[in-house]
Design an enzyme around this catalytic site. Structure first.
Site, short mmCIF file in Angstrom:
data_model
loop_
_atom_site.label_atom_id
_atom_site.label_comp_id
_atom_site.label_asym_id
_atom_site.label_seq_id
_atom_site.Cartn_x
_atom_site.Cartn_y
_atom_site.Cartn_z
N PRO A 99 0.78 -1.25 0.00
CA PRO A 99 0.00 0.00 0.00
C PRO A 99 0.81 1.30 0.00
O PRO A 99 0.77 2.08 0.96
CB PRO A 99 -0.84 -0.13 1.26
CG PRO A 99 0.03 -0.92 2.19
CD PRO A 99 0.76 -1.90 1.30
N CYS A 100 1.48 1.57 -1.09
CA CYS A 100 2.25 2.82 -1.19
C CYS A 100 1.32 4.04 -1.20
O CYS A 100 1.76 5.15 -0.90
CB CYS A 100 3.16 2.80 -2.42
SG CYS A 100 2.32 2.52 -3.97
#
Length: 170
Positions: A136-137
């Site tokens: 989850p950047c």
């Protein structure tokens, strides 16, 4: 280069399966090996494949993405395989620890990986993330909480964060 993984320690990917998942944010290209998800990236245009991918893991990725976009899934349970520099792999593993619906600054990620002054390098590692959404950047923001840098375009980052906050406590 070093291979990173979440549940495949030293596997060698063999055959790759590539297909498209049509999300509310546009098409996502999925790349799987027989054992793990190797890529998930937004693409500008995609036509449905002439022959749908009928691979067990690929179908599981599609199922979990559909649940995520429906607000029913907050954690993914998929085997991952990715390659990057030692630093990139360290950052990606740290991103996997960010809880659903929460954000962390680039500076905080740099601190957590033991390179407090490496905020820009963390940003570059985020940009190189081969498995968006799952790693989850999009949950990484500027020091003051502002939306900065997202390879999938900032409007998608904003949508993903709002989506997760909306469904966080359900």
């Amino acid at each position: 280069m070093r291979r990173g993984e979440s549940s495949l320690e030293n596997s060698r990917p063999g055959k790759f399966y590539t297909g498209v998942f049509f999300s509310p944010l546009g098409p996502l290209e999925i790349t799987c090996t027989d054992e793990a998800l190797a890529g998930l990236n937004f693409v500008r245009q995609a036509a449905p494949p002439a022959h749908p991918v009928n691979h067990k893991l690929f179908l599981e990725v599609e199922r979990q993405l559909a649940e995520y976009f429906a607000g029913q899934r907050k954690a993914f349970t998929l085997p991952l395989v990715y390659e990057g520099t030692d630093f990139q792999v360290l950052v990606w593993k740290e991103l996997l620890k960010i809880p659903y619906g929460e954000t962390v600054s680039y500076q905080e990620i740099a601190r957590r990986v033991g390179r407090e002054k490496a905020c820009r390098a963390v940003g570059a590692a985020n940009q190189a993330n081969p498995i968006s959404i799952i790693i989850p950047c999009h949950r990484v923001v500027g020091a003051r909480g502002q939306l900065v840098g997202y390879g999938g375009e900032l409007w998608r980052k904003q949508w993903l964060l709002e989506h997760e906050k909306k469904h966080r406590d359900e």
